[in-house]
Design an enzyme around this catalytic site. Structure first.
Site, PDB file in Angstrom:
ATOM      1  N   LYS A  42      12.166  -2.907   0.126  1.00 52.46           N
ATOM      2  CA  LYS A  42      12.454  -3.379   1.474  1.00 52.46           C
ATOM      3  C   LYS A  42      11.645  -4.616   1.833  1.00 52.46           C
ATOM      4  CE  LYS A  42      12.614   1.377   3.205  1.00 52.46           C
ATOM      5  NZ  LYS A  42      11.992   2.301   4.172  1.00 52.46           N
ATOM      6  N   ASP A  99       8.543  -9.914  -1.579  1.00 53.95           N
ATOM      7  CA  ASP A  99       7.393 -10.193  -0.713  1.00 53.95           C
ATOM      8  C   ASP A  99       6.130 -10.381  -1.533  1.00 53.95           C
ATOM      9  OD1 ASP A  99       7.529  -7.550  -1.462  1.00 53.95           O
ATOM     10  OD2 ASP A  99       6.794  -6.742   0.429  1.00 53.95           O
ATOM     11  N   ASP A 102       2.821  -7.921  -7.865  1.00 59.47           N
ATOM     12  CA  ASP A 102       1.525  -7.272  -8.086  1.00 59.47           C
ATOM     13  C   ASP A 102       1.342  -7.053  -9.590  1.00 59.47           C
ATOM     14  OD1 ASP A 102      -0.780  -5.770  -7.934  1.00 59.47           O
ATOM     15  OD2 ASP A 102       0.031  -4.187  -6.669  1.00 59.47           O
ATOM     16  N   LYS A 130      -0.094 -11.754  -6.157  1.00 58.92           N
ATOM     17  CA  LYS A 130      -1.374 -11.033  -6.251  1.00 58.92           C
ATOM     18  C   LYS A 130      -1.698 -10.847  -7.733  1.00 58.92           C
ATOM     19  CE  LYS A 130      -3.127  -6.477  -5.020  1.00 58.92           C
ATOM     20  NZ  LYS A 130      -2.950  -5.343  -4.099  1.00 58.92           N
ATOM     21  N   PHE A 151      -5.477  -5.078  -0.339  1.00 59.95           N
ATOM     22  CA  PHE A 151      -4.235  -4.439   0.096  1.00 59.95           C
ATOM     23  C   PHE A 151      -3.703  -5.186   1.308  1.00 59.95           C
ATOM     24  CE2 PHE A 151      -1.098  -1.524   1.383  1.00 59.95           C
ATOM     25  CZ  PHE A 151      -0.787  -0.774   0.256  1.00 59.95           C
ATOM     26  N   ASP A 158       4.264  -3.260   3.678  1.00 59.39           N
ATOM     27  CA  ASP A 158       3.877  -2.037   4.388  1.00 59.39           C
ATOM     28  C   ASP A 158       2.701  -1.334   3.744  1.00 59.39           C
ATOM     29  OD1 ASP A 158       5.235  -1.020   2.039  1.00 59.39           O
ATOM     30  OD2 ASP A 158       5.342   0.898   3.091  1.00 59.39           O
ATOM     31  N   ARG A 164       5.092  -3.429   8.720  1.00 58.68           N
ATOM     32  CA  ARG A 164       6.079  -4.398   8.231  1.00 58.68           C
ATOM     33  C   ARG A 164       6.426  -5.421   9.316  1.00 58.68           C
ATOM     34  NH1 ARG A 164       8.270  -2.540   3.276  1.00 58.68           N
ATOM     35  NH2 ARG A 164       8.583  -0.309   3.104  1.00 58.68           N
TER      36      ARG A 164
HETATM   37  C1  PRP Z   1       6.586  -3.616  -3.575  1.00 56.62           C
HETATM   38  C2  PRP Z   1       7.005  -5.051  -3.395  1.00 56.62           C
HETATM   39  C3  PRP Z   1       7.546  -5.419  -4.736  1.00 56.62           C
HETATM   40  C4  PRP Z   1       6.792  -4.528  -5.692  1.00 56.62           C
HETATM   41  C5  PRP Z   1       5.736  -5.328  -6.364  1.00 56.62           C
HETATM   42  O1  PRP Z   1       7.662  -2.802  -3.305  1.00 56.62           O
HETATM   43  O2  PRP Z   1       7.945  -5.194  -2.379  1.00 56.62           O
HETATM   44  O3  PRP Z   1       8.932  -5.197  -4.851  1.00 56.62           O
HETATM   45  O4  PRP Z   1       6.176  -3.487  -4.920  1.00 56.62           O
HETATM   46  O5  PRP Z   1       4.983  -4.533  -7.221  1.00 56.62           O
HETATM   47  P1  PRP Z   1       4.874  -4.755  -8.769  1.00 56.62           P
HETATM   48  O6  PRP Z   1       4.732  -6.225  -9.033  1.00 56.62           O
HETATM   49  O7  PRP Z   1       3.612  -3.987  -9.116  1.00 56.62           O
HETATM   50  O8  PRP Z   1       6.073  -4.184  -9.442  1.00 56.62           O
HETATM   51  P2  PRP Z   1       7.520  -1.250  -2.971  1.00 56.62           P
HETATM   52  O9  PRP Z   1       7.865  -0.457  -4.207  1.00 56.62           O
HETATM   53  O10 PRP Z   1       6.187  -0.977  -2.367  1.00 56.62           O
HETATM   54  O11 PRP Z   1       8.669  -0.996  -1.949  1.00 56.62           O
HETATM   55  P3  PRP Z   1       8.957  -1.681  -0.530  1.00 56.62           P
HETATM   56  O12 PRP Z   1       9.319  -3.125  -0.810  1.00 56.62           O
HETATM   57  O13 PRP Z   1      10.098  -0.888  -0.013  1.00 56.62           O
HETATM   58  O14 PRP Z   1       7.728  -1.567   0.336  1.00 56.62           O
END
Ligand code: PRP
Length: 175
Positions: A42, A99, A102, A130, A151, A158, A164
């Site tokens: 999201k 967004d 990581d 990040k 974080f 979120d 958000r």
């Molecule tokens: C987060 C973010 C990315 C992903 C990045 O999504 O939006 O899509 O994690 O992490 P990574 O590089 O370690 O794969 P999340 O799964 O938290 O879902 P959300 O977007 O619904 O908050």
């Protein structure tokens, strides 16, 4: 429910300025528009909404919901696709929008999937790069801000579905 007060890392004005700069790069590269922006839900919804309006050229927009599993688990490299792209990708210029990158697993694995669909090109745009926990190399074509760790929440990001809505990207201290 009242959210705790996180510390502002990048305020709304700084984010808007970076979004305009990124949009300028995209507009220069695709002057006739026609890009298919795919937002990874999201978290991407705010960034994507601002980005496409700043680009201000005709485009297609789609969203996907996916989650990946870390390479230190039994399900190494697994991508769970909860909602896949619906607009045909073949022969289109695609920009994946997220967004935050990581570990890099989510966007790199989904990029591989999109490549199999025969796009003309695939690029990646992320508001936050990040870098401190990267497991999979990701070449970001458009990046808003680079941080090492921490974080972060707000502007789509979120913590447990909170924050958000914030206009800024903030550091959640003590997390
Ligand atoms: C987060 C973010 C990315 C992903 C990045 O999504 O939006 O899509 O994690 O992490 P990574 O590089 O370690 O794969 P999340 O799964 O938290 O879902 P959300 O977007 O619904 O908050």
């Amino acid at each position: 429910m009242v959210d705790a007060k996180p510390r502002v890392l990048f305020n709304g004005d700084e984010i808007a300025a970076r979004v305009r700069e990124i949009a300028g790069e995209i507009s220069a590269k695709y002057p006739d528009g026609g890009v298919l922006f795919i937002g990874i839900l999201k978290g991407s919804f705010v960034f994507l909404a601002d980005l496409v309006r700043a680009v201000g050229r005709p485009c297609h927009i789609d969203f996907v919901r996916i989650s990946s599993y870390g390479s230190d688990t039994a399900s190494s490299g697994k991508l769970d696709i909860l909602m896949d792209v619906h607009i045909p990708v073949r022969d289109r210029h695609v920009i994946l929008v997220d967004d935050i990158v990581d570990t890099g697993l989510t966007v790199s694995q989904y990029r591989e999937r999109i490549l199999q669909m025969g796009p003309r090109s695939v690029e990646i745009a992320a508001l936050i790069d990040k870098t401190g926990r990267r497991e999979k190399h990701v070449s970001l074509d458009y990046c808003g801000f680079r941080i090492e760790g921490g974080f972060v929440v707000g502007y789509g990001l979120d913590w447990d579905e909170r924050y958000r809505y914030l206009n800024s990207v903030c550091l959640l201290e003590g997390e």
